[in-house]
Design a protein around this motif. Structure first.
Motif, PDB file in Angstrom:
ATOM      1  N   LEU A 121      31.090 -52.231 -53.821  1.00  0.00           N
ATOM      2  CA  LEU A 121      30.462 -50.916 -53.927  1.00  0.00           C
ATOM      3  C   LEU A 121      30.156 -50.563 -55.376  1.00  0.00           C
ATOM      4  O   LEU A 121      29.103 -49.980 -55.683  1.00  0.00           O
ATOM      5  N   ILE A 122      31.078 -50.912 -56.278  1.00  0.00           N
ATOM      6  CA  ILE A 122      30.845 -50.615 -57.699  1.00  0.00           C
ATOM      7  C   ILE A 122      29.637 -51.374 -58.214  1.00  0.00           C
ATOM      8  O   ILE A 122      28.799 -50.833 -58.950  1.00  0.00           O
ATOM      9  N   ALA A 123      29.510 -52.647 -57.836  1.00  0.00           N
ATOM     10  CA  ALA A 123      28.356 -53.423 -58.279  1.00  0.00           C
ATOM     11  C   ALA A 123      27.067 -52.891 -57.671  1.00  0.00           C
ATOM     12  O   ALA A 123      26.008 -52.927 -58.310  1.00  0.00           O
ATOM     13  N   ALA A 124      27.156 -52.372 -56.439  1.00  0.00           N
ATOM     14  CA  ALA A 124      25.947 -51.853 -55.794  1.00  0.00           C
ATOM     15  C   ALA A 124      25.478 -50.544 -56.404  1.00  0.00           C
ATOM     16  O   ALA A 124      24.308 -50.179 -56.226  1.00  0.00           O
ATOM     17  N   THR A 125      26.328 -49.828 -57.120  1.00  0.00           N
ATOM     18  CA  THR A 125      25.911 -48.548 -57.697  1.00  0.00           C
ATOM     19  C   THR A 125      24.786 -48.703 -58.709  1.00  0.00           C
ATOM     20  O   THR A 125      24.012 -47.774 -58.910  1.00  0.00           O
ATOM     21  N   TRP A 126      24.692 -49.865 -59.360  1.00  0.00           N
ATOM     22  CA  TRP A 126      23.648 -50.043 -60.374  1.00  0.00           C
ATOM     23  C   TRP A 126      22.653 -51.157 -60.030  1.00  0.00           C
ATOM     24  O   TRP A 126      21.555 -51.198 -60.583  1.00  0.00           O
ATOM     25  N   SER A 127      23.016 -52.062 -59.104  1.00  0.00           N
ATOM     26  CA  SER A 127      22.150 -53.220 -58.857  1.00  0.00           C
ATOM     27  C   SER A 127      21.470 -53.191 -57.504  1.00  0.00           C
ATOM     28  O   SER A 127      20.714 -54.106 -57.194  1.00  0.00           O
ATOM     29  N   GLU A 192      36.708 -55.106 -64.628  1.00  0.00           N
ATOM     30  CA  GLU A 192      35.517 -55.686 -65.239  1.00  0.00           C
ATOM     31  C   GLU A 192      34.253 -55.225 -64.522  1.00  0.00           C
ATOM     32  O   GLU A 192      33.234 -54.937 -65.165  1.00  0.00           O
ATOM     33  N   TYR A 193      34.308 -55.153 -63.198  1.00  0.00           N
ATOM     34  CA  TYR A 193      33.161 -54.647 -62.442  1.00  0.00           C
ATOM     35  C   TYR A 193      32.905 -53.175 -62.775  1.00  0.00           C
ATOM     36  O   TYR A 193      31.747 -52.751 -62.887  1.00  0.00           O
ATOM     37  N   ARG A 194      33.958 -52.415 -62.923  1.00  0.00           N
ATOM     38  CA  ARG A 194      33.782 -50.997 -63.257  1.00  0.00           C
ATOM     39  C   ARG A 194      33.178 -50.838 -64.651  1.00  0.00           C
ATOM     40  O   ARG A 194      32.270 -50.038 -64.867  1.00  0.00           O
ATOM     41  N   CYS A 195      33.684 -51.602 -65.609  1.00  0.00           N
ATOM     42  CA  CYS A 195      33.157 -51.533 -66.963  1.00  0.00           C
ATOM     43  C   CYS A 195      31.700 -51.979 -66.999  1.00  0.00           C
ATOM     44  O   CYS A 195      30.871 -51.415 -67.701  1.00  0.00           O
ATOM     45  N   SER A 196      31.384 -53.013 -66.216  1.00  0.00           N
ATOM     46  CA  SER A 196      30.003 -53.481 -66.141  1.00  0.00           C
ATOM     47  C   SER A 196      29.091 -52.404 -65.569  1.00  0.00           C
ATOM     48  O   SER A 196      27.985 -52.174 -66.072  1.00  0.00           O
ATOM     49  N   ALA A 197      29.569 -51.728 -64.511  1.00  0.00           N
ATOM     50  CA  ALA A 197      28.756 -50.670 -63.911  1.00  0.00           C
ATOM     51  C   ALA A 197      28.553 -49.507 -64.875  1.00  0.00           C
ATOM     52  O   ALA A 197      27.459 -48.938 -64.963  1.00  0.00           O
ATOM     53  N   LEU A 198      29.594 -49.144 -65.626  1.00  0.00           N
ATOM     54  CA  LEU A 198      29.443 -48.064 -66.605  1.00  0.00           C
ATOM     55  C   LEU A 198      28.439 -48.449 -67.679  1.00  0.00           C
ATOM     56  O   LEU A 198      27.649 -47.611 -68.139  1.00  0.00           O
ATOM     57  N   GLY A 199      28.454 -49.716 -68.103  1.00  0.00           N
ATOM     58  CA  GLY A 199      27.491 -50.154 -69.103  1.00  0.00           C
ATOM     59  C   GLY A 199      26.067 -50.086 -68.582  1.00  0.00           C
ATOM     60  O   GLY A 199      25.147 -49.673 -69.295  1.00  0.00           O
ATOM     61  N   ARG A 200      25.872 -50.505 -67.327  1.00  0.00           N
ATOM     62  CA  ARG A 200      24.524 -50.450 -66.742  1.00  0.00           C
ATOM     63  C   ARG A 200      24.067 -49.011 -66.506  1.00  0.00           C
ATOM     64  O   ARG A 200      22.917 -48.660 -66.792  1.00  0.00           O
ATOM     65  N   LEU A 201      24.951 -48.201 -65.956  1.00  0.00           N
ATOM     66  CA  LEU A 201      24.581 -46.804 -65.695  1.00  0.00           C
ATOM     67  C   LEU A 201      24.382 -46.022 -66.981  1.00  0.00           C
ATOM     68  O   LEU A 201      23.662 -45.021 -67.000  1.00  0.00           O
ATOM     69  N   GLY A 202      25.022 -46.451 -68.052  1.00  0.00           N
ATOM     70  CA  GLY A 202      24.802 -45.795 -69.336  1.00  0.00           C
ATOM     71  C   GLY A 202      23.426 -46.056 -69.908  1.00  0.00           C
ATOM     72  O   GLY A 202      23.019 -45.390 -70.872  1.00  0.00           O
ATOM     73  N   GLN A 203      22.677 -46.999 -69.329  1.00  0.00           N
ATOM     74  CA  GLN A 203      21.324 -47.296 -69.773  1.00  0.00           C
ATOM     75  C   GLN A 203      20.263 -46.689 -68.871  1.00  0.00           C
ATOM     76  O   GLN A 203      19.062 -46.938 -69.064  1.00  0.00           O
ATOM     77  N   SER A 307      33.257 -73.075 -57.720  1.00  0.00           N
ATOM     78  CA  SER A 307      32.966 -71.669 -57.997  1.00  0.00           C
ATOM     79  C   SER A 307      31.467 -71.455 -57.939  1.00  0.00           C
ATOM     80  O   SER A 307      30.736 -71.939 -58.801  1.00  0.00           O
ATOM     81  N   PRO A 308      30.923 -70.779 -56.900  1.00  0.00           N
ATOM     82  CA  PRO A 308      29.488 -70.538 -56.830  1.00  0.00           C
ATOM     83  C   PRO A 308      29.074 -69.540 -57.883  1.00  0.00           C
ATOM     84  O   PRO A 308      29.799 -68.614 -58.207  1.00  0.00           O
ATOM     85  N   HIS A 309      27.881 -69.722 -58.404  1.00  0.00           N
ATOM     86  CA  HIS A 309      27.357 -68.803 -59.400  1.00  0.00           C
ATOM     87  C   HIS A 309      26.785 -67.585 -58.701  1.00  0.00           C
ATOM     88  O   HIS A 309      26.164 -67.700 -57.653  1.00  0.00           O
ATOM     89  N   THR A 310      27.020 -66.425 -59.251  1.00  0.00           N
ATOM     90  CA  THR A 310      26.473 -65.197 -58.693  1.00  0.00           C
ATOM     91  C   THR A 310      25.906 -64.350 -59.810  1.00  0.00           C
ATOM     92  O   THR A 310      26.419 -64.333 -60.923  1.00  0.00           O
ATOM     93  N   ALA A 311      24.836 -63.639 -59.465  1.00  0.00           N
ATOM     94  CA  ALA A 311      24.163 -62.804 -60.469  1.00  0.00           C
ATOM     95  C   ALA A 311      24.903 -61.521 -60.740  1.00  0.00           C
ATOM     96  O   ALA A 311      24.538 -60.787 -61.653  1.00  0.00           O
ATOM     97  N   TYR A 312      25.948 -61.220 -59.953  1.00  0.00           N
ATOM     98  CA  TYR A 312      26.657 -59.951 -60.104  1.00  0.00           C
ATOM     99  C   TYR A 312      28.030 -60.152 -60.702  1.00  0.00           C
ATOM    100  O   TYR A 312      28.912 -59.328 -60.538  1.00  0.00           O
ATOM    101  N   LYS A 313      28.240 -61.295 -61.390  1.00  0.00           N
ATOM    102  CA  LYS A 313      29.496 -61.521 -62.076  1.00  0.00           C
ATOM    103  C   LYS A 313      29.657 -60.501 -63.189  1.00  0.00           C
ATOM    104  O   LYS A 313      28.696 -60.180 -63.884  1.00  0.00           O
ATOM    105  N   PRO A 314      30.846 -59.960 -63.405  1.00  0.00           N
ATOM    106  CA  PRO A 314      31.020 -58.947 -64.460  1.00  0.00           C
ATOM    107  C   PRO A 314      30.783 -59.533 -65.835  1.00  0.00           C
ATOM    108  O   PRO A 314      30.715 -60.740 -66.031  1.00  0.00           O
ATOM    109  N   THR A 330      29.194 -56.046 -72.898  1.00  0.00           N
ATOM    110  CA  THR A 330      28.074 -56.928 -73.199  1.00  0.00           C
ATOM    111  C   THR A 330      28.003 -58.000 -72.138  1.00  0.00           C
ATOM    112  O   THR A 330      29.019 -58.479 -71.653  1.00  0.00           O
ATOM    113  N   THR A 331      26.835 -58.365 -71.730  1.00  0.00           N
ATOM    114  CA  THR A 331      26.650 -59.346 -70.670  1.00  0.00           C
ATOM    115  C   THR A 331      27.010 -60.729 -71.172  1.00  0.00           C
ATOM    116  O   THR A 331      26.905 -61.031 -72.344  1.00  0.00           O
ATOM    117  N   SER A 332      27.446 -61.532 -70.244  1.00  0.00           N
ATOM    118  CA  SER A 332      27.828 -62.894 -70.600  1.00  0.00           C
ATOM    119  C   SER A 332      26.590 -63.763 -70.776  1.00  0.00           C
ATOM    120  O   SER A 332      25.564 -63.506 -70.205  1.00  0.00           O
TER     121      SER A 332
END
Length: 332
Positions: A121-127, A192-203, A307-314, A330-332
């Motif tokens: 749900l946290i990842a879906a808030t911005w993506s 990490e997902y929460r921090c990532s979402a805050l970074g995206r929503l801050g933009q 480990s499958p690669h995913t575009a929503y990794k924190p 910062t994004t990886s």
């Protein structure tokens, strides 16, 4: 007590002298003795009355205390009986006997599942498009795949640290340890997902607009009137903008999470629970705790973890600075 009696005798003597001034010494002594006896009788009667009241009050308190102890004992026995019945219940998920309705391993699994859902749900808030359930489900599926890969790696590391035969000796304990390892892996990824979402929503546009508004308000303070472009003025305005951006990101995250949770609850309530005739074959095919632990250990020993690669990794780096925690991601 002596001084009280002397004071009372002096008082009665003064009353006798004032009321009967013409008495002789013998008559005065006799009247004084009569009044002292009357006062002593009154005091004795009052003492008996007060003692009876105290005894009655003590008896009432003892009866109330006994009733409270009896009630507490009944409640304790009732709670003990209910707890014994609850402890005898099998696990709702795996069927392990005497698990109080939910064994430790299944409790960890439920918490892990809740953590994975929360991360999705946290990842879906911005993506994801919040009005598109399919898009939200796709993002949640990608997050689930990423977290399951992390969980598999954590389990593999845990099994590599165990000595051969340690987990096979107690399958229930092994299942609980593996479930707890999965929970730890999921809980470590959630911030990490929460921090990532805050970074995206801050933009987002809302956050940028709020940041500009806070920057202008702070920049127009009267104490910066004569030097609006000085170092202090720019630093204060930038700090206010960063704080406003972070508050907006946190507000957007909270409101969007609430919206997603409400829609998830609505979908859950509308979905009909399958009848037992359809659920029994699935429950019969489910592995027990010991079989689950053994199958998990055989799986990790037979094949390496992928480990499958995913575009929503924190983000790989998620440090908070004094100005803005959300923008520090910062994004990886």
């Amino acid at each position: 007590m002596v001084h009280i009696r002397r004071a009372r005798r002096a008082k009665i003597t003064a009353e006798v002298d004032r009321e009967l001034p013409g008495l002789t010494e013998g008559e005065r002594r006799r009247v004084l003795e009569d009044r002292l006896r009357e006062q002593a009788a009154i005091e004795a009667e009052d003492f008996v009355r007060r003692r009876e009241q105290a005894l009655a009050e003590q008896a009432r308190r003892e009866a109330a205390r006994a009733a409270a102890q009896e009630r507490a004992e009944r409640e304790r026995q009732t709670a003990a009986a209910a707890n014994a019945v609850r402890q005898a219940l099998p696990c709702e998920d795996c069927g392990l006997q005497r698990s109080a309705g939910l064994c430790e391993a299944c409790g960890f699994r439920r918490r892990t599942e809740a953590t994975i859902v929360e991360a999705g749900l946290i990842a879906a808030t911005w993506s994801a498009d919040l009005d598109d359930p399919g898009n939200v489900a796709a993002v949640a599926a990608d997050v689930r795949a990423s977290l399951e890969a992390d969980i598999e790696r954590a389990r593999a590391q845990f099994l590599a640290l165990m000595e051969p035969g340690t987990l096979e000796a107690d399958p229930v304990l092994a299942a609980s340890a593996l479930a707890f390892t999965a929970l730890q892996a999921a809980e470590q990824a959630l911030p990490e997902y929460r921090c990532s979402a805050l970074g995206r929503l801050g933009q987002t546009e809302e956050a940028e607009a709020e940041a500009r508004r806070a920057y202008e308000i702070e920049h127009r303070r009267r104490w910066y009137k004569y030097n609006p472009h000085g170092t202090d003025a720019v630093a204060a305005a930038t700090k206010a903008a960063d704080a406003a951006r972070e508050r907006t990101a946190e507000y957007l995250l909270a409101t969007r999470l609430e919206q997603l949770r409400e829609r998830a609850v609505a979908r859950t309530e509308t979905a009909a629970r399958p009848p037992w005739t359809n659920r029994l074959p699935q429950l019969a095919a489910r592995l027990l705790d010991g079989e689950t632990a053994g199958a998990m250990m055989r799986k990790h020993r037979a094949e390496p973890c992928k480990s499958p690669h995913t575009a929503y990794k924190p983000y790989s780096a998620c440090a908070r600075t004094n100005a803005n925690a959300a923008r520090a991601c910062t994004t990886s």
